[in-house]
Scaffold this motif. Structure first.
Motif, PDB file in Angstrom:
ATOM      1  N   VAL A   1       5.377  15.770  -1.734  1.00  0.00           N
ATOM      2  CA  VAL A   1       6.029  14.899  -0.824  1.00  0.00           C
ATOM      3  C   VAL A   1       7.258  14.161  -1.363  1.00  0.00           C
ATOM      4  N   TRP A   2       8.067  13.312  -0.866  1.00  0.00           N
ATOM      5  CA  TRP A   2       9.111  12.997  -1.155  1.00  0.00           C
ATOM      6  C   TRP A   2       8.915  11.350  -0.998  1.00  0.00           C
ATOM      7  N   VAL A   3       9.204  10.486  -2.199  1.00  0.00           N
ATOM      8  CA  VAL A   3       9.176   9.213  -1.975  1.00  0.00           C
ATOM      9  C   VAL A   3      10.586   8.783  -2.862  1.00  0.00           C
ATOM     10  N   ASN A   4      10.794   7.303  -2.614  1.00  0.00           N
ATOM     11  CA  ASN A   4      11.852   6.708  -3.213  1.00  0.00           C
ATOM     12  C   ASN A   4      11.391   6.760  -4.770  1.00  0.00           C
ATOM     13  N   SER A   5      12.388   6.678  -5.756  1.00  0.00           N
ATOM     14  CA  SER A   5      12.142   6.805  -7.021  1.00  0.00           C
ATOM     15  C   SER A   5      11.273   5.704  -7.552  1.00  0.00           C
ATOM     16  N   ALA A   6      11.375   4.513  -7.088  1.00  0.00           N
ATOM     17  CA  ALA A   6      10.741   3.443  -7.566  1.00  0.00           C
ATOM     18  C   ALA A   6       9.407   3.347  -7.057  1.00  0.00           C
ATOM     19  N   ASP A   7       9.130   4.049  -6.112  1.00  0.00           N
ATOM     20  CA  ASP A   7       7.629   4.131  -5.642  1.00  0.00           C
ATOM     21  C   ASP A   7       6.826   5.424  -6.219  1.00  0.00           C
ATOM     22  N   TYR A   8       7.511   6.429  -7.049  1.00  0.00           N
ATOM     23  CA  TYR A   8       6.811   7.521  -7.658  1.00  0.00           C
ATOM     24  C   TYR A   8       5.619   7.093  -8.070  1.00  0.00           C
ATOM     25  N   TRP A   9       5.437   6.470  -9.187  1.00  0.00           N
ATOM     26  CA  TRP A   9       4.071   6.294 -10.013  1.00  0.00           C
ATOM     27  C   TRP A   9       2.916   5.686  -8.989  1.00  0.00           C
ATOM     28  N   GLY A  10       3.526   4.636  -8.193  1.00  0.00           N
ATOM     29  CA  GLY A  10       2.409   3.989  -7.212  1.00  0.00           C
ATOM     30  C   GLY A  10       1.906   5.012  -6.402  1.00  0.00           C
ATOM     31  N   VAL A  11       2.773   5.613  -5.635  1.00  0.00           N
ATOM     32  CA  VAL A  11       2.284   6.659  -4.719  1.00  0.00           C
ATOM     33  C   VAL A  11       1.382   7.846  -5.442  1.00  0.00           C
ATOM     34  N   TYR A  12       1.812   8.013  -6.651  1.00  0.00           N
ATOM     35  CA  TYR A  12       1.066   9.303  -7.181  1.00  0.00           C
ATOM     36  C   TYR A  12      -0.602   8.770  -7.335  1.00  0.00           C
ATOM     37  N   PHE A  13      -0.572   7.552  -8.056  1.00  0.00           N
ATOM     38  CA  PHE A  13      -1.886   6.996  -8.551  1.00  0.00           C
ATOM     39  C   PHE A  13      -2.856   6.796  -7.365  1.00  0.00           C
ATOM     40  N   ASP A  14      -2.088   6.007  -6.293  1.00  0.00           N
ATOM     41  CA  ASP A  14      -2.953   5.699  -5.126  1.00  0.00           C
ATOM     42  C   ASP A  14      -3.345   6.641  -4.253  1.00  0.00           C
ATOM     43  N   MET A  15      -2.586   7.862  -4.099  1.00  0.00           N
ATOM     44  CA  MET A  15      -3.019   8.903  -3.493  1.00  0.00           C
ATOM     45  C   MET A  15      -4.262   9.646  -4.198  1.00  0.00           C
ATOM     46  N   ASN A  16      -4.070   9.750  -5.494  1.00  0.00           N
ATOM     47  CA  ASN A  16      -5.329  10.365  -6.259  1.00  0.00           C
ATOM     48  C   ASN A  16      -6.841   9.369  -5.912  1.00  0.00           C
ATOM     49  N   LYS A  17      -6.634   8.347  -5.649  1.00  0.00           N
ATOM     50  CA  LYS A  17      -7.687   7.621  -5.390  1.00  0.00           C
ATOM     51  C   LYS A  17      -8.260   7.684  -4.080  1.00  0.00           C
ATOM     52  N   THR A  18      -7.200   7.419  -3.140  1.00  0.00           N
ATOM     53  CA  THR A  18      -7.319   7.820  -1.339  1.00  0.00           C
ATOM     54  C   THR A  18      -7.843   9.299  -1.291  1.00  0.00           C
ATOM     55  N   ILE A  19      -7.312  10.229  -2.012  1.00  0.00           N
ATOM     56  CA  ILE A  19      -7.937  11.728  -1.592  1.00  0.00           C
ATOM     57  C   ILE A  19      -9.402  11.790  -1.883  1.00  0.00           C
ATOM     58  N   TYR A  20      -9.729  11.089  -3.208  1.00  0.00           N
ATOM     59  CA  TYR A  20     -11.005  11.194  -3.954  1.00  0.00           C
ATOM     60  C   TYR A  20     -12.174  10.697  -2.926  1.00  0.00           C
ATOM     61  N   ALA A  21     -11.713   9.319  -2.272  1.00  0.00           N
ATOM     62  CA  ALA A  21     -12.550   8.685  -1.494  1.00  0.00           C
ATOM     63  C   ALA A  21     -12.619   9.184   0.132  1.00  0.00           C
TER      64      ALA A  21
END
Length: 289
Positions: A248-268
């Motif tokens: 997926v594509w995100v704004n550069s400032a959101d990169y790490w927030g999206v990366y870690f949040d998505m890991n958690k969300t996918i697992y749940a």
């Protein structure tokens, strides 16, 4: 034979001459001390006043550069260069006040220039590298870059070094020569970045269900851009898992927030949907007699 009276007169005259020589020597020492003391005091005054003036000029220059909205990377480089040049001029002025001929001093510096240049060839390369960095601007103050095996936020670009601050707040000095001639990865140059995941699921899981679940998760996160469209595909049939790639594509400032949040969300969500995550397995077949 000289009479005792004449010998005494000669001795007195010799003593008087010796005493007068001592007086002359003492007077010369006093005169030299007064002159040297005056020069030393003058040199101290020049040094103190010079340091004050250098500090004032640096502050004035910083105000001017900031008022004209000069780029921070150029500001730090110019301030560092001006500070070094003014300090060299101050040292020459102090040495001149102490009585050393500045022309002779300059000639000495010129004659030693070749040797100094050879000894400081690396620093000269770094100076030239700093100019190249400012000219071509592969990065600026505030950018997150990776080079020479380290990464961090550019805090300052000086004459010889660029200063980085790492994510764990360490300060790293990288020579400008290495930056100008080596590979530099700038993570802040573009406004958007692509985030990639490879998620493994168990063999036997319904791929269409996995894909639709992932798309639902992505659609719920407003930080994920719709253009370019998120990409989901079956990446590989691995030894113990079916791997699904997500991009997926995100704004550069959101990169790490999206990366870690998505890991958690996918697992749940996968656990809620009953989609199993694999773990290494080994099947052993026992031979029959």
């Amino acid at each position: 034979m000289l009479s005792p009276l004449l010998m005494a007169a000669v001795a007195v005259q010799a003593a008087e001459e010796g005493f007068s020589k001592v007086q002359i020597l003492i007077q010369q020492l006093i005169d030299w001390g007064v002159g040297a003391g005056g020069r030393i005091i003058g040199a101290i005054i020049i040094f103190v006043v010079g340091r004050f003036l250098i500090s004032f000029i640096k502050k004035l220059l910083a105000k001017i550069l900031s008022k004209r909205q000069i780029e921070p990377s150029i500001q730090s480089f110019v301030k560092s260069l001006v500070n070094i040049l003014l300090t060299i001029l101050l040292i020459i002025a102090v040495i001149g006040k102490l009585g050393v001929e500045t022309t002779s001093f300059a000639a000495l510096l010129a004659s030693a220039g070749v040797a100094i240049g050879m000894a400081l060839s690396g620093n000269l390369q770094n100076f030239a590298g700093g100019l190249i960095v400012l000219l071509f601007r592969p990065f600026k103050v505030g950018d997150w870059i990776e080079s020479q095996g380290v990464s961090g936020t550019v805090r300052e670009i000086q004459i010889f070094h660029t200063i980085l601050t790492t994510a764990d707040n360490k300060v790293i000095y990288i020579p400008n020569g290495a930056l100008s001639s080596g590979t530099v990865t700038n993570y802040s140059r573009e406004n958007t970045r692509r985030v990639d995941w490879i998620i493994g699921v168990e063999y036997g899981e319904n791929y269409d269900k996995v894909e639709s679940t992932v798309r639902r998760i992505l659609a719920a996160d407003k930080r994920i851009l719709n253009t370019p469209e998120p990409f989901i595909a079956l990446h590989a049939l691995d030894a113990s898992s079916v791997n699904v790639v997500i991009r997926v594509w995100v704004n550069s400032a959101d990169y790490w927030g999206v990366y870690f949040d998505m890991n958690k969300t996918i697992y749940a969500v996968f656990n809620e949907e009953g989609i199993g995550f694999p773990f290494p397995q080994l099947t052993v077949h026992q031979a029959k007699d």
